[in-house]
Design an enzyme around this catalytic site. Structure first.
Site, PDB file in Angstrom:
ATOM      1  N   ASP A  47      18.848  19.108  55.665  1.00  0.00           N
ATOM      2  CA  ASP A  47      17.822  18.511  54.812  1.00  0.00           C
ATOM      3  C   ASP A  47      17.593  19.389  53.581  1.00  0.00           C
ATOM      4  O   ASP A  47      17.372  20.602  53.710  1.00  0.00           O
ATOM      5  CB  ASP A  47      16.507  18.464  55.609  1.00  0.00           C
ATOM      6  CG  ASP A  47      15.850  17.121  55.533  1.00  0.00           C
ATOM      7  OD1 ASP A  47      16.242  16.301  54.685  1.00  0.00           O
ATOM      8  OD2 ASP A  47      14.935  16.889  56.350  1.00  0.00           O
ATOM      9  N   GLU A 103      12.735   5.592  57.675  1.00  0.00           N
ATOM     10  CA  GLU A 103      11.627   6.163  58.458  1.00  0.00           C
ATOM     11  C   GLU A 103      10.352   5.354  58.251  1.00  0.00           C
ATOM     12  O   GLU A 103       9.975   5.025  57.111  1.00  0.00           O
ATOM     13  CB  GLU A 103      11.382   7.627  58.044  1.00  0.00           C
ATOM     14  CG  GLU A 103      10.217   8.261  58.818  1.00  0.00           C
ATOM     15  CD  GLU A 103      10.143   9.771  58.705  1.00  0.00           C
ATOM     16  OE1 GLU A 103      11.036  10.384  58.076  1.00  0.00           O
ATOM     17  OE2 GLU A 103       9.162  10.335  59.243  1.00  0.00           O
ATOM     18  N   ASP A 140      13.859  19.125  57.615  1.00  0.00           N
ATOM     19  CA  ASP A 140      12.813  20.018  57.103  1.00  0.00           C
ATOM     20  C   ASP A 140      11.555  19.921  57.969  1.00  0.00           C
ATOM     21  O   ASP A 140      10.594  20.662  57.769  1.00  0.00           O
ATOM     22  CB  ASP A 140      12.523  19.762  55.614  1.00  0.00           C
ATOM     23  CG  ASP A 140      12.039  18.356  55.332  1.00  0.00           C
ATOM     24  OD1 ASP A 140      11.999  17.525  56.269  1.00  0.00           O
ATOM     25  OD2 ASP A 140      11.703  18.076  54.155  1.00  0.00           O
ATOM     26  N   SER A 141      11.598  19.038  58.981  1.00  0.00           N
ATOM     27  CA  SER A 141      10.520  18.999  59.972  1.00  0.00           C
ATOM     28  C   SER A 141      10.446  20.332  60.727  1.00  0.00           C
ATOM     29  O   SER A 141       9.465  20.590  61.422  1.00  0.00           O
ATOM     30  CB  SER A 141      10.743  17.856  60.968  1.00  0.00           C
ATOM     31  OG  SER A 141      12.060  17.879  61.486  1.00  0.00           O
ATOM     32  N   LYS A 182      20.822  15.917  53.076  1.00  0.00           N
ATOM     33  CA  LYS A 182      19.929  14.746  53.038  1.00  0.00           C
ATOM     34  C   LYS A 182      18.886  14.928  51.940  1.00  0.00           C
ATOM     35  O   LYS A 182      18.332  16.030  51.772  1.00  0.00           O
ATOM     36  CB  LYS A 182      19.250  14.555  54.397  1.00  0.00           C
ATOM     37  CG  LYS A 182      18.288  13.363  54.404  1.00  0.00           C
ATOM     38  CD  LYS A 182      17.933  12.915  55.801  1.00  0.00           C
ATOM     39  CE  LYS A 182      16.838  13.716  56.463  1.00  0.00           C
ATOM     40  NZ  LYS A 182      15.556  13.714  55.739  1.00  0.00           N
ATOM     41  N   GLU A 187      15.470  12.907  50.105  1.00  0.00           N
ATOM     42  CA  GLU A 187      14.470  11.834  50.220  1.00  0.00           C
ATOM     43  C   GLU A 187      14.381  11.051  48.907  1.00  0.00           C
ATOM     44  O   GLU A 187      14.443  11.654  47.820  1.00  0.00           O
ATOM     45  CB  GLU A 187      13.106  12.417  50.589  1.00  0.00           C
ATOM     46  CG  GLU A 187      13.084  12.994  52.001  1.00  0.00           C
ATOM     47  CD  GLU A 187      11.699  13.417  52.468  1.00  0.00           C
ATOM     48  OE1 GLU A 187      10.690  13.119  51.771  1.00  0.00           O
ATOM     49  OE2 GLU A 187      11.619  14.051  53.542  1.00  0.00           O
TER      50      GLU A 187
HETATM   51  O1  KIV Z   1      13.030  16.333  58.840  1.00  0.00           O
HETATM   52  C1  KIV Z   1      13.322  15.497  59.701  1.00  0.00           C
HETATM   53  O2  KIV Z   1      13.293  15.750  60.897  1.00  0.00           O
HETATM   54  C2  KIV Z   1      13.715  14.172  59.223  1.00  0.00           C
HETATM   55  C3  KIV Z   1      13.906  13.095  60.241  1.00  0.00           C
HETATM   56  C4  KIV Z   1      12.629  12.712  60.817  1.00  0.00           C
HETATM   57  C5  KIV Z   1      14.639  11.931  59.683  1.00  0.00           C
HETATM   58  O3  KIV Z   1      13.865  13.980  58.064  1.00  0.00           O
END
Ligand code: KIV
Length: 319
Positions: free
Chosen positions: A116, A215, A77-78, A146, A148
């Site tokens: 994510d 992280e 989600d980055s 994924k 969190e």
């Molecule tokens: O969103 C992302 O890129 C991440 C990684 C930094 C693990 O969750």
């Protein structure tokens, strides 16, 4: 169908005639390399073979990352910041994430594809979380989702796994909790926080996650977690003892427009490369250097002769 492919499907066409803008082509699995699955990650942990993971958010990047032999591709989600210019990861929606997951799916063949779950897509209730996770599998072609959070997400993660959807955990500095953490700060720096992180990791391990992203935590804590759990750990800012490492594609290529975090290693300067190429194009157009005659299409000889005759006649009539 792509125009170049369409032409070849109909017996080809002269290269001169092909007006294709981006002849990228369809990506097929590389049979000479194994397909990475969640079982492969466990084997790599047991064999002490470091797991490699990078983010990718579009077809071209996904293809390059996969073809370079990276084990896992994360549509993180980055992408909220890296691709969409949002302030943080909280704004990105399910539909935006899905759009990118689908593009990455078309580029990734051998690597394990992880999507994510964005903020708000799994926090409300388990049913909605399973529904959203299933969309990533069904519509996006992801192989793992994924989520969190640690101990407090363990029951939810069990629900999702019950729906035949592999889950990756993510603990430590969890960017979706930025407002609760009061900023992007390294986590696990005192004894209580270390104890909580250990409990989080063990809870995820017991819930049966495919891997745990660690992280922004001290190296010593990541080392303890990695030794404690059977699940492979993938670190980002968590030191070298994790079972694998992940970095953000845009970070390693200097495409982030700001100072990098301590753990980021820059492996290339795509910003400089792009800027130079764009400036060179601009200069060539301004100075009439682009396009050249070789970069132009031409009439067939007979048509050109016919056209010249017509133009000559017109000129003669005007005289
Ligand atoms: O969103 C992302 O890129 C991440 C990684 C930094 C693990 O969750």
């Amino acid at each position: 169908m792509h125009r170049a492919q369409a032409l070849s499907a109909f017996g080809g066409g002269a290269l001169e005639d092909i007006m294709s803008l981006t002849p990228i082509g369809v990506r097929r699995i590389d049979e000479s390399r194994p397909k990475i699955t969640i079982a492969t990650l466990r084997e790599q942990k047991l064999d002490h073979q470091p797991i490699t993971c990078l983010t990718a958010y579009d077809y071209a990047a996904a293809r390059l990352v996969d073809e370079a032999g990276i084990d896992m591709v994360l549509v993180g989600d980055s992408l909220a910041q890296a691709m969409l210019g949002y302030e943080n990861t909280l704004s990105v929606t399910m539909d935006e994430m899905l759009h990118h997951v689908k593009a990455v799916r078309r580029g990734v063949k051998n690597a394990l594809l992880v999507a994510d779950m964005p903020y708000g897509s799994y926090q409300v209730d388990a049913q909605e979380a399973v529904r959203n996770a299933a969309r990533f599998m069904k519509e996006g072609g992801a192989e793992v989702v994924k989520i969190e959070g640690g101990e407090k997400r363990a029951d939810l993660i069990r629900h999702i796994i019950d729906a035949e959807i592999p889950v990756a955990g993510h603990i430590g500095l969890t960017p979706q909790s930025v407002n609760v953490m009061g900023g992007y700060k390294v986590q696990g720096k005192n004894l209580n926080a270390i104890e909580q992180l250990m409990r989080d990791a063990v809870a995820l391990d017991r819930a049966g996650v495919a891997c745990i992203f660690l992280e922004g935590i001290p190296r010593e804590v990541a080392t303890m977690i990695t030794a404690e759990v059977g699940t492979p750990t993938i670190g980002i800012g968590a030191g070298p003892e994790c079972d694998g490492q992940v970095l953000v594609f845009h970070d390693i290529l200097n495409l982030t427009f700001g100072p990098a975090a301590k753990f980021v290693r820059r492996y290339g300067d795509a910003a400089a490369l792009i800027t130079n190429a764009v400036q060179a194009f601009r200069a060539d157009v301004r100075s009439h250097q682009y396009p050249s005659d070789e970069e132009s299409y031409h009439l067939p000889k007979e048509t050109k002769a016919g056209l010249d005759t017509v133009l000559d006649r017109k000129r003669a009539m005007r005289r």
